[in-house]
Design a protein around this motif. Structure first.
Motif, PDB file in Angstrom:
ATOM      1  N   SER A 409       0.707  -1.308   0.090  1.00  0.00           N
ATOM      2  CA  SER A 409      -0.158   0.114  -0.065  1.00  0.00           C
ATOM      3  C   SER A 409       0.697   1.192   0.105  1.00  0.00           C
ATOM      4  O   SER A 409       0.499   2.293  -0.468  1.00  0.00           O
ATOM      5  CB  SER A 409      -0.990  -0.070   1.357  1.00  0.00           C
ATOM      6  OG  SER A 409      -0.265  -0.122   2.404  1.00  0.00           O
ATOM      7  N   THR A 410       2.209   1.195   0.423  1.00  0.00           N
ATOM      8  CA  THR A 410       2.987   2.403   0.433  1.00  0.00           C
ATOM      9  C   THR A 410       3.305   2.710  -0.778  1.00  0.00           C
ATOM     10  O   THR A 410       3.520   3.891  -1.260  1.00  0.00           O
ATOM     11  CB  THR A 410       4.213   2.270   1.345  1.00  0.00           C
ATOM     12  OG1 THR A 410       3.633   2.164   2.547  1.00  0.00           O
ATOM     13  CG2 THR A 410       5.118   3.568   1.160  1.00  0.00           C
ATOM     14  N   CYS A 412       2.064   1.464  -3.650  1.00  0.00           N
ATOM     15  CA  CYS A 412       0.953   1.382  -4.706  1.00  0.00           C
ATOM     16  C   CYS A 412       0.972   0.517  -5.586  1.00  0.00           C
ATOM     17  O   CYS A 412       0.778   0.911  -6.920  1.00  0.00           O
ATOM     18  CB  CYS A 412       0.468   2.605  -4.952  1.00  0.00           C
ATOM     19  SG  CYS A 412       0.122   4.042  -3.755  1.00  0.00           S
ATOM     20  N   ILE A 438      -3.776   4.397  -6.604  1.00  0.00           N
ATOM     21  CA  ILE A 438      -3.582   5.546  -6.259  1.00  0.00           C
ATOM     22  C   ILE A 438      -3.564   5.369  -4.465  1.00  0.00           C
ATOM     23  O   ILE A 438      -2.837   5.953  -3.743  1.00  0.00           O
ATOM     24  CB  ILE A 438      -4.524   6.738  -6.325  1.00  0.00           C
ATOM     25  CG1 ILE A 438      -4.554   6.997  -8.007  1.00  0.00           C
ATOM     26  CG2 ILE A 438      -4.245   8.115  -5.889  1.00  0.00           C
ATOM     27  CD1 ILE A 438      -5.657   7.733  -8.502  1.00  0.00           C
ATOM     28  N   GLN A 439      -4.686   4.796  -3.929  1.00  0.00           N
ATOM     29  CA  GLN A 439      -4.804   4.693  -2.495  1.00  0.00           C
ATOM     30  C   GLN A 439      -5.465   3.305  -2.200  1.00  0.00           C
ATOM     31  O   GLN A 439      -6.426   2.922  -1.619  1.00  0.00           O
ATOM     32  CB  GLN A 439      -5.837   5.632  -2.143  1.00  0.00           C
ATOM     33  CG  GLN A 439      -5.911   5.919  -0.695  1.00  0.00           C
ATOM     34  CD  GLN A 439      -6.859   7.143  -0.149  1.00  0.00           C
ATOM     35  OE1 GLN A 439      -7.597   7.581  -1.071  1.00  0.00           O
ATOM     36  NE2 GLN A 439      -6.796   7.749   0.956  1.00  0.00           N
ATOM     37  N   PHE A 441      -5.931  -0.456  -0.498  1.00  0.00           N
ATOM     38  CA  PHE A 441      -6.145  -0.870   0.643  1.00  0.00           C
ATOM     39  C   PHE A 441      -6.329  -2.486   0.733  1.00  0.00           C
ATOM     40  O   PHE A 441      -5.322  -3.190   1.213  1.00  0.00           O
ATOM     41  CB  PHE A 441      -7.348  -0.219   1.382  1.00  0.00           C
ATOM     42  CG  PHE A 441      -7.348  -0.580   2.927  1.00  0.00           C
ATOM     43  CD1 PHE A 441      -6.973   0.072   3.982  1.00  0.00           C
ATOM     44  CD2 PHE A 441      -8.106  -1.700   3.325  1.00  0.00           C
ATOM     45  CE1 PHE A 441      -7.051  -0.362   5.268  1.00  0.00           C
ATOM     46  CE2 PHE A 441      -8.113  -2.234   4.646  1.00  0.00           C
ATOM     47  CZ  PHE A 441      -7.655  -1.606   5.824  1.00  0.00           C
ATOM     48  N   ASP A 455      -9.732   0.920  -4.151  1.00  0.00           N
ATOM     49  CA  ASP A 455      -8.634   2.121  -4.232  1.00  0.00           C
ATOM     50  C   ASP A 455      -9.359   3.440  -4.253  1.00  0.00           C
ATOM     51  O   ASP A 455     -10.107   3.742  -5.331  1.00  0.00           O
ATOM     52  CB  ASP A 455      -8.085   2.003  -5.800  1.00  0.00           C
ATOM     53  CG  ASP A 455      -6.938   2.969  -6.065  1.00  0.00           C
ATOM     54  OD1 ASP A 455      -6.231   3.369  -5.028  1.00  0.00           O
ATOM     55  OD2 ASP A 455      -6.735   3.742  -7.150  1.00  0.00           O
ATOM     56  N   GLY A 456      -9.343   4.024  -3.018  1.00  0.00           N
ATOM     57  CA  GLY A 456     -10.152   5.268  -2.946  1.00  0.00           C
ATOM     58  C   GLY A 456     -11.535   4.675  -2.923  1.00  0.00           C
ATOM     59  O   GLY A 456     -12.283   4.397  -2.017  1.00  0.00           O
ATOM     60  N   LEU A 486     -14.842   5.966   0.909  1.00  0.00           N
ATOM     61  CA  LEU A 486     -13.435   5.776   1.152  1.00  0.00           C
ATOM     62  C   LEU A 486     -13.333   4.047   1.532  1.00  0.00           C
ATOM     63  O   LEU A 486     -13.978   3.606   2.543  1.00  0.00           O
ATOM     64  CB  LEU A 486     -12.612   6.378   2.241  1.00  0.00           C
ATOM     65  CG  LEU A 486     -11.202   5.849   2.255  1.00  0.00           C
ATOM     66  CD1 LEU A 486     -10.414   6.219   1.061  1.00  0.00           C
ATOM     67  CD2 LEU A 486     -10.435   6.663   3.635  1.00  0.00           C
ATOM     68  N   ARG A 488     -12.217   0.216   1.904  1.00  0.00           N
ATOM     69  CA  ARG A 488     -11.322  -0.447   2.780  1.00  0.00           C
ATOM     70  C   ARG A 488     -11.368  -1.851   2.402  1.00  0.00           C
ATOM     71  O   ARG A 488     -10.975  -2.262   1.478  1.00  0.00           O
ATOM     72  CB  ARG A 488     -11.447  -0.025   4.203  1.00  0.00           C
ATOM     73  CG  ARG A 488     -11.764   1.226   4.565  1.00  0.00           C
ATOM     74  CD  ARG A 488     -10.676   2.265   3.851  1.00  0.00           C
ATOM     75  NE  ARG A 488      -9.403   2.386   4.754  1.00  0.00           N
ATOM     76  CZ  ARG A 488      -8.396   2.938   3.760  1.00  0.00           C
ATOM     77  NH1 ARG A 488      -8.660   3.475   2.731  1.00  0.00           N
ATOM     78  NH2 ARG A 488      -7.168   3.055   4.750  1.00  0.00           N
TER      79      ARG A 488
END
Length: 644
Positions: A409-410, A412, A438-439, A441, A455-456, A486, A488
Motif C-alpha cells: 500500500s505504500t 501502490c 492511488i490509494q 487498501f 482504491d479510494g 473511502l 477499505r
C-alpha cells in the motif's frame, strides 16, 4: 348432510386420537391417570399388573416406562381422568345426533288413523296430515295461519356440556367445592375449610385465585423450558458446525494423502491405503461421537417436549377442578428443566490432517495429525523497494494455481510470487491512467482468478497477469452533505458476490460481479482500518481497530455477534480477518509491540478456539491457499504457515 359429515369426521378423529386406551385400543372405561400423565383403563392397568407382578407396589407406564406408586387402596385409588370421561360423553352425544339426522315420524293430531303428519300449524301448535289440515283450515278459517313442514321442525341440538359446572365435596356431599388448600393440595368445601383447614399453617384461597396462580406457575415453567430449548439449539448448531468442519478437514487430509501417494507411487501405495483407512476411521469414530452426543441431546429435548405436549393438552382440555387435582403431578413433571443439561463436543475433535515425510519408505509414508498445530513453512520478502521487497505488505490473495499476489500500500503496487515464494511480476503502476493504483487498501480474488482491489472510491479489476480490465464505484449516487466514500476491506464468496466496506459512510455494500448492488448494510463499527471477510454461512465478518472488537452480521444486517478480542482477558487490537470453507474465523492481532503478535482462531459463533501462530512481526491480512496453507502479510514479508 354437511353437519352429518362434520360430526362423522370429528367423532372419528376424537375416537382415534383422544379416547382410545393405548392398551386395549377401545374407548376408555374408568380411565386412570399415572404420574407421567398418560391415561389407561382401570381394567387394563389391573391386567397389566397381574401379568407383571400382582404383589408389586409400583406400575410401569407401558408408553414411557416411568414408574407410578400404587395407592394403598389399589389401582382404583389412582386419580380418575374426568375430562376423558366427559369427552367420551360428548362423542356419544354427537354420534347420537348423527344417527338422528332424519327426524322422527310425527303422527297426525286430527284423526284416529295414526297417519303421518306432513305439516304443522304454528299458531295452534298441532301437527296434521294432509286431509285433516284441509278440514282444520275450513273450520277455523285459518288461511292466515302459518303452516310449516312438520318434518325437521322438531330437531333440537342438545345443549353442550358446561365444563365449569360445580362439584360437591366428597366428605360433605351437600357442600360445593369452593376453596383450594395449597398446604394440603386439596379442593375443599366451606365445612372442610372451617373444621379441617383453619389452622394458621393452612393456606386457603378461592378456586379462581388458585387456578390463576396455578396457570402462572405453569407458564413460568414453560418459559424456563423455552430457555432450555434455546440452549439446546445453540449447542446443536455448534455440533453441526463441528461436523461440517470435520468433514471438510477429513476431505482435505484425504486429498493430501493422495497427493503424497502420487509423488512416491511405487513405494507408498500400501501405506497410503493404510493412512486413508485410519483417517476415515478416526473421522467415523469422532463423527459417531458427535452423533451420539447430538442424539442424546435430541432425546432429552424430545422427552421434554412430550411432557410439555401432555401438560399443554391437559391445560386446554381439563376443567379447573381436575387441573387442581393434578397440580402436584403436573408441577413435578415440569421440574424436568432443572435436569436438562445438553452435552457439547470439543471443537478440537473436528480437526484431522496429514503431514507427509520427505524421506519415504514402505512403512513410513507420513503421520496422521489429530491436533491442530501450525508452523511457518515458507517466508519470503524483506523491507525495501526492489523486486520481491515490501515497504508495507498490507493484503494478499491466492490464485487457483497457487500463485500469491501481494499489495504494497505504500508503493501502490501489486507483486506476484509462486507458491514457494519466487518473485514473478509487478503491476498497478503502469498501463492506462485508470489502471494506476492511488490509494489501495484491500483486495481479493474471484473464482475465475479476477483480482479486485479497493482504491479510494473505486473497485479496480485486474486479470492474473495484473493487467487492468475495468472498475466500478459502489457508491455512485453521492448525496449532498454526505461524507465522501473511502473503500477499505473487500471480500468475495464462492458465488462471486462481492462485499465492500466503506469507512466514511459506515456501510458494507454487497454486489454482483458486474458491480450491480444487491444490498447495503449500515454499521457504526466500520472503521478506517476495516478488514472484511465473507463466511460460507452468508455472514460478513469484520474488525474494528480502535474498539478492539470482532463483528459478524448476516446479509440483511442483523448482528450475529460483536465480541472483544483479547488474550487472557487483556484487550488486543485486531487487524486482518479471514473465514475458511467451514466458516471458522482467523484474526491477526497486535499485542503491543513488533515481533510478538499473533493469529487467533474463532469458530463460526465467535467462540475463541486458540492461537494459530505467535511471534509474528506485524501481521495484517491473510488468506488460504488451495492446499490449505495459511499465508499472512507480515508488513515487510509474507509467511506461509501449514498444519503440523
Amino acid at each position: 348432510m354437511a353437519e352429518a359429515a362434520l360430526h362423522t369426521e370429528t367423532t372419528c378423529k376424537i375416537r382415534h386420537v383422544h379416547i382410545e386406551c393405548p392398551i386395549c385400543l377401545s374407548r376408555f372405561t374408568d380411565p386412570k391417570i399415572l404420574d407421567c400423565l398418560h391415561s389407561f383403563c382401570l381394567k387394563c392397568l389391573q391386567e397389566l399388573i397381574d401379568k407383571q407382578n400382582p404383589k408389586t407396589d409400583i406400575i410401569i407406564c407401558p408408553m414411557c416406562k416411568k414408574e407410578t406408586s400404587i395407592p394403598d387402596g389399589g389401582l382404583s385409588g389412582l386419580l380418575s381422568c374426568f375430562f376423558l370421561s366427559s369427552l367420551i360423553d360428548d362423542v356419544i352425544n354427537l354420534e347420537g345426533q348423527k344417527e338422528d339426522i332424519n327426524p322422527p315420524v310425527l303422527a297426525c293430531e286430527g284423526c284416529d288413523e295414526g297417519l303421518e303428519a306432513v305439516s304443522r300449524c304454528v299458531d295452534c301448535d298441532a301437527n296434521y296430515c294432509k286431509t285433516c289440515l284441509e278440514n282444520h283450515a275450513r273450520l277455523k278459517a285459518i288461511s292466515h295461519h302459518q303452516i310449516v313442514n312438520a318434518v325437521g321442525s322438531s330437531h333440537v341440538r342438545p345443549k353442550d356440556k358446561d365444563k365449569t359446572e360445580t362439584q360437591t365435596c366428597r366428605k360433605h356431599t351437600d357442600q360445593e367445592l369452593c376453596f383450594y388448600c395449597d398446604t394440603c393440595e386439596l379442593l375443599v368445601c366451606l365445612k372442610c375449610a372451617v373444621f379441617d383447614h383453619r389452622a394458621s399453617n393452612h393456606n386457603l384461597s378461592e378456586i379462581n385465585d388458585s387456578i390463576r396462580s396455578y396457570r402462572l406457575a405453569v407458564d413460568e415453567a414453560l418459559q424456563k423450558f423455552d430457555e432450555c430449548r434455546k440452549q439446546f439449539q445453540k449447542v446443536d448448531d455448534s455440533i453441526k458446525h463441528s461436523q461440517r468442519r470435520l468433514q471438510l478437514m477429513v476431505d482435505q487430509a484425504l486429498r493430501d494423502i493422495v497427493a503424497k501417494e502420487e509423488e512416491e507411487i511405487t513405494k507408498i501405495r500400501n501405506a497410503s491405503r493404510h493412512f486413508q483407512e485410519r483417517v476415515t476411521q478416526i473421522g467415523q469414530e469422532r463423527g459417531k461421537g458427535f452423533e451420539s452426543i447430538q442424539s442424546s441431546n435430541h432425546d432429552k429435548i424430545s422427552r421434554a417436549e412430550q411432557i410439555v405436549a401432555s401438560v399443554n393438552d391437559l391445560m386446554q382440555h381439563a376443567d379447573n377442578f381436575e387441573l387442581l387435582d393434578l397440580k402436584p403431578k403436573v408441577m413435578h413433571n415440569l421440574d424436568f428443566h432443572k435436569e436438562l443439561q445438553f452435552q457439547t463436543v470439543q471443537h478440537s475433535k473436528s480437526f484431522i490432517g496429514f503431514k507427509g515425510h520427505n524421506i519415504v519408505t514402505d512403512a513410513d509414508l507420513g503421520e496422521i495429525l489429530e491436533e491442530e498445530k501450525w508452523e511457518v513453512k515458507t517466508e519470503f520478502g524483506k523491507e525495501g523497494e526492489g523486486e520481491g521487497e515490501f515497504k508495507f505488505a498490507r493484503d494478499l490473495a491466492c490464485f487457483s494455481n497457487g500463485d500469491i499476489v501481494v499489495i504494497d500500500s505504500t508503493r501502490c503496487l501489486l507483486s506476484t510470487f509462486t507458491s514457494k515464494g519466487s518473485y514473478k511480476s509487478t503491476g498497478g503502476q503502469s498501463g492506462t491512467e485508470d489502471g494506476k493504483l492511488i490509494q489501495p487498501f484491500g483486495f481479493t480474488v474471484t473464482s475465475d482468478d479476477l483480482l479486485l482491489v479497493t482504491d479510494g472510491q473505486d473497485v479496480k479489476v485486474y486479470d492474473r497477469e495484473l493487467r487492468y480490465i475495468r472498475q466500478f464505484r459502489p457508491t455512485q449516487n453521492q448525496v449532498e452533505g454526505q461524507a465522501k466514500s473511502l473503500l477499505r476491506g473487500i471480500s468475495v464468496d464462492n458465488k462471486d458476490r462481492i462485499a465492500v466496506a466503506d469507512c466514511k459512510r459506515k456501510v458494507i455494500s454487497l454486489h454482483n460481479m458486474d458491480g450491480s448492488i444487491i444490498s447495503t448494510i449500515h454499521h457504526d463499527d466500520i472503521s478506517s482500518d476495516c478488514f472484511l471477510s465473507i463466511s460460507s454461512k452468508e455472514r460478513l465478518v469484520f474488525t474494528h481497530f480502535g474498539k478492539m472488537n470482532l463483528v459478524c452480521v448476516d446479509f440483511i444486517g442483523n448482528e450475529v455477534f460483536n465480541i472483544s478480542t483479547s488474550i487472557d482477558g487483556k484487550p488486543v487490537t485486531p487487524y486482518g480477518v479471514f473465514c475458511d470453507d467451514a466458516g471458522d474465523i482467523y484474526v491477526s492481532v497486535y499485542c503491543g509491540g513488533w515481533g510478538i503478535n499473533e493469529i487467533h482462531h474463532y469458530d463460526a459463533s465467535g467462540e475463541h478456539i486458540g492461537c494459530v501462530a505467535r511471534g509474528l512481526y506485524a501481521p495484517l491480512d491473510m488468506t488460504f491457499t488451495p492446499t490449505g496453507d495459511l499465508i499472512v502479510a507480515d508488513r515487510h514479508s509474507v509467511k506461509v504457515l501449514h498444519r503440523l
